[in-house]
Write an enzyme that holds these catalytic residues in place. Structure first.
Site, short mmCIF file in Angstrom:
data_model
loop_
_atom_site.label_atom_id
_atom_site.label_comp_id
_atom_site.label_asym_id
_atom_site.label_seq_id
_atom_site.Cartn_x
_atom_site.Cartn_y
_atom_site.Cartn_z
N THR A 1 0.83 -1.67 -0.33
CA THR A 1 0.09 0.07 0.04
C THR A 1 0.69 1.83 0.66
O THR A 1 1.64 1.29 0.45
CB THR A 1 -0.97 0.06 1.03
OG1 THR A 1 -1.39 -0.90 0.71
CG2 THR A 1 -1.77 1.15 1.11
N GLN B 1 -37.43 -12.52 26.16
CA GLN B 1 -36.76 -12.75 25.17
C GLN B 1 -35.53 -12.55 23.71
O GLN B 1 -35.23 -13.19 23.33
CB GLN B 1 -38.43 -13.52 24.28
CG GLN B 1 -38.05 -14.09 23.01
CD GLN B 1 -38.63 -15.05 23.02
OE1 GLN B 1 -39.35 -16.25 23.67
NE2 GLN B 1 -37.40 -16.13 22.53
N ILE C 1 -25.44 -6.16 24.89
CA ILE C 1 -25.98 -7.62 25.66
C ILE C 1 -25.68 -7.34 27.40
O ILE C 1 -26.04 -6.95 28.16
CB ILE C 1 -26.33 -8.62 25.28
CG1 ILE C 1 -26.95 -9.44 24.61
CG2 ILE C 1 -26.61 -10.13 26.70
CD1 ILE C 1 -26.71 -10.69 23.66
N GLU D 1 -6.46 -5.56 3.47
CA GLU D 1 -5.96 -7.33 3.02
C GLU D 1 -7.55 -6.72 1.44
O GLU D 1 -7.69 -8.10 1.51
CB GLU D 1 -5.86 -8.43 3.10
CG GLU D 1 -4.98 -8.50 3.84
CD GLU D 1 -3.82 -9.91 4.14
OE1 GLU D 1 -4.48 -10.57 3.61
OE2 GLU D 1 -3.28 -10.19 5.23
N SER E 1 -14.27 -4.46 1.99
CA SER E 1 -15.61 -5.07 1.72
C SER E 1 -15.69 -5.05 0.37
O SER E 1 -16.20 -5.92 -0.02
CB SER E 1 -17.15 -4.93 2.46
OG SER E 1 -16.39 -5.10 4.14
C1 LIG Z 1 -4.64 -1.38 10.44
C2 LIG Z 1 -3.84 -1.23 8.88
C3 LIG Z 1 -2.48 -2.59 8.27
C4 LIG Z 1 -2.51 -2.50 7.86
N1 LIG Z 1 -1.41 -3.20 6.66
C5 LIG Z 1 -0.96 -3.35 5.46
C6 LIG Z 1 0.17 -3.81 5.81
O1 LIG Z 1 0.77 -5.04 6.07
N2 LIG Z 1 0.52 -4.19 4.04
C7 LIG Z 1 -0.53 -3.38 3.02
O2 LIG Z 1 0.37 -3.68 1.79
N3 LIG Z 1 -0.85 -2.24 2.89
C8 LIG Z 1 -1.51 -3.34 4.75
N4 LIG Z 1 -2.79 -1.84 4.82
C9 LIG Z 1 -3.30 -0.55 3.99
C10 LIG Z 1 -4.96 -2.11 3.31
O3 LIG Z 1 -4.72 -2.62 3.04
C11 LIG Z 1 -5.62 -0.65 2.95
O4 LIG Z 1 -5.72 0.50 3.53
C12 LIG Z 1 -7.19 -0.70 2.36
O5 LIG Z 1 -5.99 -1.66 1.30
C13 LIG Z 1 -8.09 -0.10 1.68
O6 LIG Z 1 -6.94 1.02 0.99
P1 LIG Z 1 -7.09 2.73 1.42
O7 LIG Z 1 -7.38 2.45 2.83
O8 LIG Z 1 -6.24 3.55 0.29
O9 LIG Z 1 -8.43 3.21 1.05
P2 LIG Z 1 -8.98 3.72 -0.39
O10 LIG Z 1 -8.75 2.30 -1.62
O11 LIG Z 1 -8.66 4.79 -0.69
O12 LIG Z 1 -10.76 3.08 -0.29
C14 LIG Z 1 -11.54 4.16 0.22
C15 LIG Z 1 -13.13 3.96 0.12
O13 LIG Z 1 -13.27 3.62 -1.24
C16 LIG Z 1 -13.90 2.20 -1.26
N5 LIG Z 1 -12.90 1.93 -2.56
C17 LIG Z 1 -12.30 2.14 -3.24
N6 LIG Z 1 -12.62 1.41 -4.49
C18 LIG Z 1 -13.05 1.22 -5.03
C19 LIG Z 1 -13.67 0.78 -5.92
N7 LIG Z 1 -13.66 0.37 -7.11
N8 LIG Z 1 -15.27 0.39 -6.14
C20 LIG Z 1 -16.00 0.31 -5.17
N9 LIG Z 1 -15.64 1.17 -3.91
C21 LIG Z 1 -13.96 1.71 -3.80
C22 LIG Z 1 -12.96 1.62 -0.03
O14 LIG Z 1 -13.85 0.16 -0.03
C23 LIG Z 1 -13.13 2.57 0.90
O15 LIG Z 1 -14.32 2.31 1.38
C24 LIG Z 1 -3.06 -1.76 5.98
C25 LIG Z 1 -4.61 -1.08 6.54
C26 LIG Z 1 -4.54 -0.03 7.97
C27 LIG Z 1 -5.53 0.31 8.37
#
Ligand SMILES: Cc1cc2nc3c(=O)[nH]c(=O)nc-3n(C[C@H](O)[C@H](O)[C@H](O)COP(=O)(O)OP(=O)(O)OC[C@H]3O[C@@H](n4cnc5c(N)ncnc54)[C@H](O)[C@@H]3O)c2cc1C
Length: 380
Positions: A122, A276, A334, A360, A363
């Site tokens: 990332t 319930q 709860i 990773e 959703s």
């Molecule tokens: C605590 C933590 C640990 C991490 N560890 C690692 C690691 O070890 N190595 C590593 O490489 N990365 C790591 N990451 C990065 C992580 O994989 C990314 O944060 C994640 O893939 C989302 O990328 P972004 O944060 O840039 O969000 P964005 O890609 O900017 O997404 C923002 C929003 O837009 C949505 N979105 C984006 N594109 C689309 C699309 N085409 N269609 C619909 N919705 C979309 C996303 O679902 C999200 O809701 C880590 C992140 C966190 C927070």
């Protein structure tokens, strides 16, 4: 489940109860897993569970890896996240794409717990769109010069070995333009940037990794030049089942606490478990736990049988992470007001679980993968 696996699970259950549950709150407060606990887990072989013994691993396989993550997550979310990033994606990338020499040199110390691994894909401008990474590696003689910034990298501040994905051909992008390198801590030009202050899994370190003219040799290219995007996607399939295992563990842990609390807490002269609406909650939570568990272990069977599980992995990752959030939130309900207080572990579990819907592959991205697989199959 065979006898060996059963024994492994029982060992981990006892270990997690005895050694992890008592320090779970402290890990969250101090934002650190105690050194002695890390050392003990490494000595137990918990940082190389799926890998063969010839590469320093414990040789227990992937089912055991996911059991480990689930059992630990029943009490705490940071440790399985640390182990997950280290094993399922960082070390696994070397297992999947590395040469025999690289496996001996880098996978062995990762798998036997001597070294800690990080998987750096990332970037600030490339999260979900991982193929859009801008960190580059330029060839100079028999060396490559890496420049760029990775962000949100789990384990980075303490990692010894980084698997880094960079662009080596902007035009080709994911199809032939992304290469992975194995970079060691301490190499000139490699530094740790901003440390993240997170909502949950606070005992797991997350930071930027900065590359300023980091020079690596040809021997540090992992796999084929230009073809690393497929390695990243491949190992993230293992990673996603790991995330689902953490989600399942946290959900089970919170659920068990909620059941117990519902029996103990008295209102209107009786245990709230007699009401319930509380019983309905418990029943629905249990149904979801059973659903997550069933789909997770069914997918692990596909993995063990050597079947593809891209579709199933995305289904499990999205379903488990979303339903676990819901289950833990209902557990908190709860507990009433007490669930909202830091005196009880539920609020921490809810915070720890929230990340599972994001890293990773969010959703939303899992749904894209699922839809692609559906349409690919339908148009065959
Ligand atoms: C605590 C933590 C640990 C991490 N560890 C690692 C690691 O070890 N190595 C590593 O490489 N990365 C790591 N990451 C990065 C992580 O994989 C990314 O944060 C994640 O893939 C989302 O990328 P972004 O944060 O840039 O969000 P964005 O890609 O900017 O997404 C923002 C929003 O837009 C949505 N979105 C984006 N594109 C689309 C699309 N085409 N269609 C619909 N919705 C979309 C996303 O679902 C999200 O809701 C880590 C992140 C966190 C927070």
């Amino acid at each position: 489940m065979n006898q060996e696996l059963k024994m492994f699970q029982e060992t981990i259950q006892a270990f997690a109860k005895e050694k992890i549950e008592p320090v779970a709150a402290l890990i969250d407060i101090e934002e650190k897993v105690p050194d002695a606990l890390m050392k003990e887990m490494k000595e137990m072989g918990l940082f190389g569970v799926p890998f063969p013994e010839e590469y320093g691993g414990s040789g227990f396989g992937w089912r055991a890896q996911y059991m480990l993550m689930e059992e630990v997550a029943k009490y705490e979310g940071s440790i399985p996240s640390i182990i997950g990033a280290h094993t399922t994606i960082a070390a696994n990338a070397i297992y999947v794409a590395g040469s025999e020499e690289q496996k001996q040199k880098y996978l062995r110390p990762l798998a036997d717990g001597t070294s800690l691994g990080a998987f750096a894909l990332t970037e600030p401008g490339a999260g979900s769109d991982a193929a859009g990474i801008k960190t580059t590696a330029k060839k100079e003689g028999d060396e490559w010069v890496i420049n760029g910034t990775k962000c949100f990298i789990t384990n980075a501040p303490s990692a010894d070995i980084f698997v880094v994905f960079v662009s080596t051909d902007k035009e080709k992008g994911a199809r032939g333009g992304i290469t992975s390198f194995i970079v060691e801590r301490g190499m000139p030009g490699l530094s740790i940037g901003k440390m993240e202050d997170k909502m949950g899994i606070r005992g797991s370190e997350t930071s930027e990794v900065i590359f300023e003219n980091v020079r690596v040799k040809d021997e540090q290219v992992l796999g084929e030049v230009g073809h690393a995007f497929k390695y990243a996607m491949r190992v993230m399939q293992n990673g996603r089942l790991g995330i689902a295992s953490i989600a399942l563990g946290l959900a089970k842990g919170a659920f068990e606490l909620a059941v117990q609390y519902s029996l103990e807490r008295k209102q209107f002269g009786q245990s709230i478990a007699h009401f319930q609406s509380i019983q309905n909650k418990l029943a629905e939570m249990k149904m979801e736990i059973y659903a997550i568990e069933s789909m997770l272990y069914r997918t692990i069977t596909l993995l063990e049988e050597g079947e593809g599980f891209n579709l199933e992995g995305s289904i499990v990752k999205a379903y488990a992470s979303e339903k676990a959030d819901w289950i833990i939130n209902e557990s908190l309900q709860i507990f009433g007001g007490y669930g909202y207080m830091k005196d009880f572990p539920i609020e921490r579990m809810l915070r720890d679980a929230r990340i599972n819907r994001i890293f990773e592959g969010t959703s939303e991205i899992q749904r894209i993968v699922i839809a692609k697989e559906i349409l690919k199959e339908a148009s065959l």
